[in-house]
Design a protein around this motif. Structure first.
Motif, PDB file in Angstrom:
ATOM      1  N   PRO A  12       0.846  -1.321  -0.055  1.00 24.18           N
ATOM      2  CA  PRO A  12      -0.024  -0.126  -0.040  1.00 24.18           C
ATOM      3  C   PRO A  12       0.776   1.265   0.061  1.00 24.18           C
ATOM      4  O   PRO A  12       1.677   1.382   0.730  1.00 24.18           O
ATOM      5  N   THR A  13       0.411   2.261  -0.814  1.00 22.38           N
ATOM      6  CA  THR A  13       1.217   3.337  -0.883  1.00 22.38           C
ATOM      7  C   THR A  13       0.733   4.314  -0.044  1.00 22.38           C
ATOM      8  O   THR A  13      -0.523   4.206   0.622  1.00 22.38           O
ATOM      9  N   LEU A  18       2.826   9.174  -3.032  1.00 20.29           N
ATOM     10  CA  LEU A  18       2.173   9.586  -4.329  1.00 20.29           C
ATOM     11  C   LEU A  18       2.466  11.107  -4.667  1.00 20.29           C
ATOM     12  O   LEU A  18       2.119  11.338  -5.739  1.00 20.29           O
ATOM     13  N   ALA A  19       2.567  11.900  -3.708  1.00 22.09           N
ATOM     14  CA  ALA A  19       2.655  13.503  -3.756  1.00 22.09           C
ATOM     15  C   ALA A  19       3.501  13.793  -5.163  1.00 22.09           C
ATOM     16  O   ALA A  19       3.622  14.834  -5.916  1.00 22.09           O
ATOM     17  N   PRO A  20       4.897  13.171  -5.164  1.00 24.45           N
ATOM     18  CA  PRO A  20       5.441  13.500  -6.450  1.00 24.45           C
ATOM     19  C   PRO A  20       5.118  13.162  -7.756  1.00 24.45           C
ATOM     20  O   PRO A  20       5.401  13.473  -8.659  1.00 24.45           O
ATOM     21  N   LEU A  21       4.180  12.001  -7.777  1.00 24.69           N
ATOM     22  CA  LEU A  21       3.673  11.564  -8.972  1.00 24.69           C
ATOM     23  C   LEU A  21       2.416  12.475  -9.156  1.00 24.69           C
ATOM     24  O   LEU A  21       1.653  12.286 -10.549  1.00 24.69           O
ATOM     25  N   TYR A  88       7.226   4.206 -13.956  1.00 25.59           N
ATOM     26  CA  TYR A  88       7.739   5.464 -13.983  1.00 25.59           C
ATOM     27  C   TYR A  88       9.105   5.340 -13.230  1.00 25.59           C
ATOM     28  O   TYR A  88       9.335   4.241 -12.722  1.00 25.59           O
ATOM     29  N   SER A  89       9.781   6.314 -13.473  1.00 24.71           N
ATOM     30  CA  SER A  89      11.127   6.260 -12.801  1.00 24.71           C
ATOM     31  C   SER A  89      11.373   7.231 -11.710  1.00 24.71           C
ATOM     32  O   SER A  89      10.807   8.231 -11.716  1.00 24.71           O
ATOM     33  N   THR A  90      12.081   6.801 -10.652  1.00 20.48           N
ATOM     34  CA  THR A  90      11.954   7.711  -9.397  1.00 20.48           C
ATOM     35  C   THR A  90      12.757   8.815  -9.682  1.00 20.48           C
ATOM     36  O   THR A  90      12.918   9.947  -9.088  1.00 20.48           O
ATOM     37  N   ALA A  91      13.510   9.031 -10.838  1.00 21.48           N
ATOM     38  CA  ALA A  91      14.198  10.399 -11.268  1.00 21.48           C
ATOM     39  C   ALA A  91      13.213  11.327 -11.703  1.00 21.48           C
ATOM     40  O   ALA A  91      13.678  12.652 -11.834  1.00 21.48           O
TER      41      ALA A  91
END
Length: 267
Positions: A12-13, A18-21, A88-91
């Motif tokens: 679970p996130t 989630l905020a950066p996404l 997605y990429s964490t970058a």
């Protein structure tokens, strides 16, 4: 109690994760309908994710890992649901990925869906998607043109490229019927998973099909048109722009028969 999931890497996130996404535009995804815990065309979804990840990030999450993440999300919900896997990429975006960047998978589930009943009227819009072979999230134009079409009295939009060819819909593949064969539009477009399922099953059923250019001027000679996506193998289209088309129930029946012939599998 029915529950759905939003999971990052199988757990679970949180809101912080989630905020950066929230406003990220450099990612890709695949969407599917799950029935009885099983998925039609799972191999096509995995192929889509592999291709897009390699194109955007230069690497892909192994299929076994993706399947494990899908299973974890399915275990948290009912047997019938909608599922979206976003990679997605964490970058993040607007950066060059460094050595510490990782490719992550976010899996979200929700209520099962089956799409609109139709028949639909589609506005003809001059538009070509960037990276059309990738199902990426940077698609503001699709919603924009959908809303513009509805304001003009249509149900959705169909895209016309610079050569005048009909290619795809806002969130749909297009397919046409000449009375005997299925006609797939030629052009730069996203090959949908449902489209892939239907095409291979039409081959097995011996139904003729071909790929050729289709323009607005070609529509009066055709016997029917549909849109399809992960919701459904076919919703009738009765008008594109100012051109009317017959509903062709036999065409719809063939497409649904082909889709139902595809055996669903578990992740």
């Amino acid at each position: 109690m029915t529950s759905f999931a939003v999971q990052r890497s199988g757990r679970p996130t949180t809101a912080d994760e989630l905020a950066p996404l929230a406003f990220a535009g450099y990612a890709h995804f695949t969407a599917m309908q799950v029935r009885g815990g099983r998925i039609r065309g799972l191999d096509l979804h995995l192929e889509r994710l592999r291709y897009a990840s390699t194109e955007l990030f230069g690497e892909a999450v192994p299929d076994d890992r993706v399947r494990a993440l899908l299973r974890a999300a399915l275990e948290a919900g009912p047997a019938d649901l909608s599922l979206t896997a976003t990679v997605y990429s964490t970058a993040g975006e607007f950066t060059v990925a460094g050595p510490d960047a990782e490719v992550e998978v976010l899996v979200r589930t929700g209520p099962a869906a089956s799409g609109p009943r139709g028949p639909l009227a589609l506005a003809a819009v001059a538009y070509e998607r960037v990276l059309p072979a990738v199902k990426h999230v940077g698609e503001v134009a699709k919603t924009y043109f959908l809303r513009q079409a509805v304001e003009q009295g249509f149900d959705d939009a169909a895209f016309v490229d610079r050569r005048g060819r009909l290619t795809e819909g806002s969130i749909w593949n297009l397919a046409f019927w000449d009375g005997d064969a299925v006609v797939w539009p030629e052009g730069e477009l996203l090959g949908g998973t449902t489209m892939g399922i239907v095409r291979r099953q039409l081959d097995r059923l011996g139904v003729p099909q071909r790929v050729e250019e289709v323009t607005l001027a070609d529509l009066p000679a055709l016997a029917g048109a549909v849109v399809m996506n992960s919701w459904t193998p076919g919703v009738a289209v009765h008008r594109v722009g100012s051109v009317s088309l017959p509903e062709a129930p036999s065409f719809l029946a063939v497409l649904h028969q082909a889709y139902e012939a595809e055996p669903p599998t578990s992740p």
